[in-house]
Design a protein around this motif. Structure first.
Motif, short mmCIF file in Angstrom:
data_model
loop_
_atom_site.label_atom_id
_atom_site.label_comp_id
_atom_site.label_asym_id
_atom_site.label_seq_id
_atom_site.Cartn_x
_atom_site.Cartn_y
_atom_site.Cartn_z
N UNK A 1 162.74 56.58 -22.88
CA UNK A 1 162.26 56.48 -21.51
C UNK A 1 163.04 55.37 -20.81
N UNK B 1 162.78 52.84 -17.34
CA UNK B 1 161.87 52.31 -16.33
C UNK B 1 162.64 51.37 -15.41
N UNK C 1 161.57 48.00 -13.24
CA UNK C 1 160.53 47.04 -12.90
C UNK C 1 160.90 46.41 -11.57
N UNK D 1 156.07 48.73 -13.34
CA UNK D 1 157.01 49.53 -14.14
C UNK D 1 156.98 50.96 -13.63
N UNK E 1 158.33 54.79 -13.75
CA UNK E 1 158.97 55.76 -14.63
C UNK E 1 160.20 56.37 -13.96
N UNK F 1 164.65 48.89 -17.81
CA UNK F 1 164.38 48.89 -19.25
C UNK F 1 164.58 50.28 -19.83
N UNK G 1 151.67 61.81 -10.50
CA UNK G 1 151.93 60.69 -11.41
C UNK G 1 150.60 60.19 -11.97
N UNK H 1 150.45 44.52 -20.08
CA UNK H 1 150.51 45.86 -19.50
C UNK H 1 149.77 46.83 -20.39
N UNK I 1 152.44 53.27 -16.96
CA UNK I 1 151.99 51.89 -17.07
C UNK I 1 151.10 51.48 -15.90
#
Lengths: 111, 116
Positions: free
Chosen positions: A33, A35, A37, A43, A45, A86, B1, B90, B107
């Protein structure tokens, strides 16, 4: 973690240009995955890949499990692309779809 | 989402005190996770869960407990908080269905914890 090596650690781009971020894996991963930030710490996606390539707007990502790497390409960078990127990978044989994170690439996009 | 919420968003605690961080997801995901983020380490997994009643140790579980009373809720508990637990925490949820994109983790916004 040590199993996910992310590079570069920092990157500066001018608006309209592009570059690639890379993650190398020291063990076999079954999925990755990516991400972003943002400045507020959220975070976001970007991609989930079990193989192959995915594209979304100005972003494109590839995951090659056999050669143990993944890349994230950014083209036509915009100011809002700034942030820390990330990659995180799921190791083959691990339970729970646990993610192992790289330490991130700090991207700064300048006018 | 997918929607994942965390509370509180900010917390100041004293050394030796008990801290509970809460997480809620409304997407019926099986798996939930707690991570902490520290400079130079990225995110590291503390505890995770496969479903209600399940808790599993992650990579750095020492000093933390977890509780999953329902599909929607997953808590992280610091029984005796220490300054080394100052961090950003998180929560995440994911399908855990073994089916590619369904395993995507989503997240929450994070909780900033300061232990004095």
């Amino acid at each position: 973690g040590d199993q996910v090596e992310q590079s570069p650690s920092a990157l500066s781009l001018h608006e309209g240009t592009g570059s690639a971020l890379r993650c190398n894996f020291t063990t076999t991963m079954r999925a990755v995955q990516w991400f972003q930030q943002n400045s507020r710490g959220s975070l976001i996606n970007l991609f989930y890949l079990a193989s192959g390539t995915k594209e979304n707007g100005r972003l494109k990502s590839t995951f090659n499990s056999k050669e143990s790497y993944s890349t994230l390409h950014i083209r036509d960078a915009q100011l809002e692309d700034s942030g820390t990127y990330f990659c995180a990978a799921e190791e083959y044989g691990s339970s729970g779809n646990k993610l192992i994170f790289g330490i991130g690439t700090l991207l700064s996009v300048k006018p | 989402e997918a929607a994942v919420t965390q509370s509180p968003r900010n917390k100041v605690a004293v050394t030796g005190g008990k801290v509970t961080l809460s997480c809620n997801q409304t997407n019926n995901h099986n798996n939930m996770y707690w991570y902490r983020q520290d400079t130079g380490h990225g995110l590291r997994l503390i505890h995770y869960s496969y479903g209600a009643g399940s808790t599993e140790k992650g990579d750095i579980p020492d000093g933390y407990k977890a509780s999953r009373p329902s599909q929607e809720n997953f808590s992280l508990i610091l029984e005796l908080a220490t300054p080394s637990q100052t961090s950003v925490y998180f929560c995440a949820s994911g399908g855990g269905l073994g089916g590619r994109d369904q395993d995507t983790q989503y997240f929450g916004p994070g909780t900033r914890l300061l232990v004095l």
